[in-house]
Design an enzyme around this catalytic site. Structure first.
Site, short mmCIF file in Angstrom:
data_model
loop_
_atom_site.label_atom_id
_atom_site.label_comp_id
_atom_site.label_asym_id
_atom_site.label_seq_id
_atom_site.Cartn_x
_atom_site.Cartn_y
_atom_site.Cartn_z
N ASP A 122 53.89 76.16 11.33
CA ASP A 122 55.19 76.41 10.71
C ASP A 122 55.29 77.85 10.24
O ASP A 122 56.34 78.47 10.31
CB ASP A 122 55.43 75.44 9.54
N ARG A 166 51.39 81.28 3.98
CA ARG A 166 51.15 80.57 2.72
C ARG A 166 50.11 79.46 2.93
O ARG A 166 49.52 79.33 4.00
CB ARG A 166 52.46 80.02 2.17
N GLU A 183 49.82 76.66 3.97
CA GLU A 183 50.33 75.58 4.81
C GLU A 183 49.80 75.80 6.23
O GLU A 183 48.77 75.27 6.59
CB GLU A 183 51.86 75.56 4.76
N ASP A 222 58.99 71.55 13.74
CA ASP A 222 59.21 72.96 14.07
C ASP A 222 58.88 73.20 15.54
O ASP A 222 59.61 73.88 16.26
CB ASP A 222 58.34 73.86 13.19
N TRP A 235 60.41 64.86 13.85
CA TRP A 235 59.08 65.48 13.75
C TRP A 235 58.14 64.80 14.75
O TRP A 235 57.64 65.43 15.69
CB TRP A 235 58.58 65.39 12.31
N GLU A 266 62.40 81.29 6.86
CA GLU A 266 62.53 79.86 6.60
C GLU A 266 63.95 79.51 6.16
O GLU A 266 64.51 78.50 6.54
CB GLU A 266 61.53 79.46 5.50
N HIS A 322 58.96 81.84 9.94
CA HIS A 322 59.15 80.42 10.25
C HIS A 322 60.07 80.37 11.46
O HIS A 322 61.25 80.64 11.34
CB HIS A 322 59.87 79.78 9.05
C1 BGC Z 1 57.18 73.25 6.52
C2 BGC Z 1 58.26 73.00 7.52
C3 BGC Z 1 58.08 71.57 7.93
C4 BGC Z 1 58.43 70.78 6.71
C5 BGC Z 1 58.57 69.33 6.89
C6 BGC Z 1 57.48 72.44 5.34
O1 BGC Z 1 56.66 72.64 4.27
O2 BGC Z 1 57.02 74.59 6.24
O3 BGC Z 1 58.48 73.93 8.44
O4 BGC Z 1 58.70 71.18 9.07
O5 BGC Z 1 57.57 71.09 5.65
O6 BGC Z 1 59.74 69.00 6.37
#
Ligand code: BGC
Length: 903
Positions: free
Chosen positions: A488, A492, A494, A501, A563, A775, A796
């Protein structure tokens, strides 16, 4: 008999040396770009029946291949004289993609040389291509003599130090050929006689570690020599034991290396050097490394020469034998992550004394290399950010808990020292250096761009510089996020393989770059992470999955509409864009399971499993950014996606000839559509929740009866008007805007929405200084500064999915689902309709050009408005393909390969 037939028949029995020499009256065509499994001369592949492809180069009109002959041999010499593995003879037809190797059986380590010649449209034969090769890796457990080794440590957390492992050995005679097979639990870097092996980073990539890891194969012949040699390995935590998995309960503890060097020497001897407890180990300068938090390197602890002969490994201990993990060790499917480019900084700024800030001018993912000189023990801190605060210092709030800090302790001694971290990566445009009296010169600092190997295949340009900047931002968004898995964001805490995505962006990605191999690997990650009941995960590899625990379907992190759909959308689009039928065959069972999962949970055709909804949609009933405040009902999104995925799997079933599934899925699709209409659509074509996304879903996924489409379209147009022709959609709706508006006759509106310079929209972020996709459209504004730091990534790519529309609609390069991989190209450029007005809007697009390097060759489509408002179209259709040309206001027509201009 014409000459073509003659050439073909005389080429029937073809195994003698004479027949392998070039024929007379050669065709002027050529076969180039020979590939095996999408890669030029791969080594270490895992396929025993790999697919071979080539491209025909032929400038003549209507160029096409009418036959091919492919030969394969165990040595280059035999390839020229007596192919001992395979000779197809001349095979009639135009197939140049994915000819399945069907020669003598191959096994682990098999090396194959091959070449091809073809007959052109007149039947004249080409000369043989340049030879190509491929080589298999170690296919099974029985091929490994190497064990798993590591180093004992008290600290098995994610801040653990990197073990260094070494083995000294001798070669009695010159090495003739040497292969190194290596894998790790964690990340590895292999070294031979002081040099890094291969140019890759973050190997062996990210897989669901309790199911599989990948082994990489390297040709290390040039690094070895007669006499003493040293093989070394360094381990890093990476995705295996690092915070990225640990913080989410998955992840291992003990780092381990498995490496096997196999050398053939000039005297005929074979030497195998494999990891075992005779290896020696020590900790070294890498005190810790982590993908989120960065690397800590103390150069005073370097053991100079540790990876070369002659080093006295005093204090090094016996390597620890690590219990075999009992997972499959597959030859790598991943394409390696490599340094792709280096960016030089502008002038250094010093917003606060001793805080040196470098601007690389582009948000990206990778590492910084710095050369510096300072007294021994000087501690230098390197931090990274995507933006600067108003006072010129580094903005790091949006990194959340990720420390994104590399520390380097200088070796000293008066000479310059260069540091490039190994086992981490950062998403950044700006770097901050502290701990030095003087800023390193800008020549001594570089940003090293890392991403998976995926060559550029697409180029989109047009008359509007802001749209060109947008295209650049989309492309950099992809480059910054395709590091072994599609993430994504790269900065950060994540950086996960978020499925939503990835699925919205895959078509754009496949225009920009060759992502065939990249997604072959990730589609398996998706399947590895699928729940037993059939739900695909929210991210793959699923960092919440645990080997030792049976997670109930209800607690499984996944199964969320739009997703989880990646498990269906990605293999299908790989098939459409690259013709990868094998991937479709292999992933088909998993695709079908996802439909079954949805069907089981649906009630009267309605599914309600879209936790993320239309993520980040602007249509919300309260200003809270929480997704459960969205106006588009989640069951509506969920049911629309259920229908869409059912339609895709039904189409896949058609391709694969699964007639029973086609029937069953067709019925299911009809039921889900009926339910959607019953539940969410009024007889007047109004959707119960009037959001742009709701209408876009209904139209894009063909959910409405024919007589309601125009009505729904009129409502959608009204919804745009209510937002002053701006979007109000999120991750799910936004990618559909361009395609839906154009498909239903409102390309003018699509341009309008695209070209808006005010919030929210693509060019708004461009005008706030974006160099990647953000984002949120207003992650930062010149007027109000930064948005809420908790969800504020500046890299993003989700909204970059508009790229598909730029290529396929603005430039007009579209594929034909019934004849994929651009074998039949649809050229369908859509200039803004108002361009022919006497006074077209000021910023409108007046020319556009798309170029796409398909597997068959380069497709070009360009249009330009003359000053009088007349349109000139030009296009190129590559050899071995045909195209249907659909120009605005004209009847479609078909053309063979060639270059054309239409006024
Ligand atoms: C991510 C998104 C992801 C989402 C799910 C986020 O924290 O950065 O890109 O698809 O969570 O809703």
């Amino acid at each position: 008999m014409n000459s073509s037939a003659k050439n073909l028949s005389s080429a029937k029995s073809l195994s003698s040396a004479k027949n392998l020499s070039s024929a007379k009256n050669l065709s002027s065509a050529k076969t180039v770009d020979l590939r095996c499994e999408f890669v030029v001369n791969p080594i270490g592949i895992g396929e025993t029946r790999p697919r071979l492809s080539w491209r025909m180069e032929d400038e003549r009109d209507a160029a096409r291949q009418t036959a091919y002959r492919l030969v394969a041999a165990t040595t280059p010499k035999k390839l020229d004289t007596h192919p001992d593995l395979w000779d197809t003879g001349f095979v009639k037809g135009g197939q140049c993609l994915d000819v399945i190797y069907s020669g003598k059986p191959l096994k682990s380590r098999s090396r194959v040389f091959w070449k091809v010649r073809i007959a052109d449209a007149d039947g004249a034969e080409t000369d043989w291509s340049e030879p190509a090769s491929f080589e298999l890796g170690l296919l099974g457990e029985k091929d490994w003599t190497a064990g798993w080794i590591g180093r004992k440590t008290e600290n098995d957390g994610y801040f653990q130090p990197s073990p260094f492992l070494r083995k000294a050995f001798r070669l009695a005679s010159e090495p003739v050929s040497a292969r190194l097979y290596a894998t790790a639990l964690g990340l590895f870097e292999m070294r031979v006689n002081g040099a890094k092996v291969g140019g890759d980073f973050l190997t062996p990539g990210w897989t669901l570690y309790f199911k599989r890891v990948q082994s990489f194969t390297y040709d290390v012949t040039p690094l070895l020599r007669k006499g003493p040699n040293v093989l070394g390995g360094i381990l890093g935590t990476g995705w295996y034991t690092g915070a990225i998995t640990r913080d989410r309960s998955q992840g291992g503890k003990q780092l381990a290396l498995r490496a096997q060097l196999e050398v053939l020497c000039a005297d005929g001897s074979r030497v195998v050097v494999a990891t075992d407890t005779s290896w020696k180990t020590s900790f070294g300068p890498i005190l810790s490394s982590d993908i989120y938090h960065g690397e800590h390197y103390d150069a005073t602890r370097e053991r100079i020469g540790w990876d070369s002969p002659g080093f006295r490994a005093a204090g090094w201990t016996k390597a620890l034998e690590v219990a075999p993990p009992h997972i499959s060790v597959d030859p790598a499917r991943s394409l390696p992550i490599r340094a792709q480019q280096e960016l030089a900084p502008g002038a250094c700024a010093e917003p606060r004394p001793g805080e040196f800030i470098y601007d690389f001018g582009q948000n990206m993912a990778g590492l910084m290399r710095v050369t510096l000189q300072a007294p021994r023990g000087t501690r230098v801190r390197l931090r990274f950010g995507e933006m600067l605060n108003p006072d010129g210092t580094l903005y790091t709030e949006n990194l959340r808990s990720a420390k994104v800090t590399d520390t380097y302790v200088c070796r000293g001694g008066g000479s310059p020292e260069t540091y490039l971290p190994r086992f981490t990566f950062h998403g950044f445009r700006y770097a901050e250096i502290t701990g030095l009296d003087k800023a390193p010169a800008k020549e001594d600092v570089a940003a090293v761009v890392l991403h998976s190997e995926m060559e550029q295949t697409g180029w989109f340009t047009c008359s509007n510089p802001l749209v060109n900047q947008l295209q650049s931002n989309i492309s950099w968004g992809q480059r910054g996020n395709y590091l072994d898995v599609p993430t994504d964001c790269p900065q950060r805490d994540e950086r996960l393989g978020w499925t939503g995505d990835a699925q919205v962006f895959i078509r754009t990605a496949a225009f920009n770059r060759n992502v065939a191999g990249f997604f072959t690997k990730w589609c398996l990650d998706l399947e590895d992470s699928q729940s037993p009941g059939g739900a695909f995960p929210s991210f793959a590899p699923n960092v919440c999955a645990r080997a030792d625990e049976q997670v109930s379907e209800e607690d499984f992190v996944g199964g969320e509409s739009a997703w989880a759909d990646a498990g269906v959308v990605c293999p299908w689009n790989e098939y459409l864009c690259y013709g990868d039928r094998r991937l479709l065959e292999r992933r088909y069972a998993g695709m079908l399971k996802w439909i079954d999962w949805q069907e089981e949970r649906s009630v009267d055709g309605i599914l309600d499993h879209a936790r993320y909804g239309d993520w980040l949609a602007l249509d919300v009933w309260s200003l809270s950014p929480r997704y459960d405040r969205q106006l588009t009902p989640r069951p509506l999104i969920s049911t629309a996606c259920f229908a869409r995925t059912t339609a895709i799997v039904r189409n896949a079933a058609k391709v694969l000839g699964r007639e029973d599934d086609v029937r069953r899925l067709s019925h299911l699709l009809a039921r889900v559509k009926a339910a959607f209409n019953r539940e969410f659509v009024t007889p007047a074509g109004r959707l119960v929740s009037e959001t742009q996304t709701a209408y876009l879903l209904a139209l894009a996924y063909d959910l409405l009866p024919d007589d309601l489409r125009d009505k729904a379209m009129a409502h959608l147009v009204r919804k745009f008007a209510e937002h002053k022709d701006h979007l109000s959609t999120g991750f799910v709706g936004t990618p559909l805007i361009g395609p839906v508006l154009s498909r239903f006759g409102r390309t003018d509106l699509a341009y309008k929405v695209l070209l808006q310079k005010t919030y929210p929209g693509w060019l708004f972020s461009v005008l706030q200084g974006a160099t990647t996709m953000w984002e949120r459209w207003n992650s930062y504004t010149i007027e109000a500064g930064f948005g809420d730091a908790s969800m504020n990534s500046f890299n993003h790519y989700g909204y970059g999915a508009i790229g598909e529309w730029l290529y396929a609609t603005v430039a007009g390069i579209e594929l034909d689902e019934d004849d994929p991989a651009f074998h039949h190209v649809v050229i369908k450029p859509c200039p803004p309709p108002e361009i022919s007005l006497s006074a077209p809007p000021e910023d409108t697009v007046t020319w556009a050009e798309g170029r796409l390097m398909t597997r068959y060759g380069l497709v070009i489509s360009r249009w330009e408005a003359t000053p009088e408002g007349r349109l000139v179209f030009s296009f190129t259709v590559p050899p071995n393909t045909t195209a249907t040309i659909r120009l605005p206001g004209r009847k479609p027509y078909d053309v063979p390969a060639g270059s054309y201009t239409v006024r």
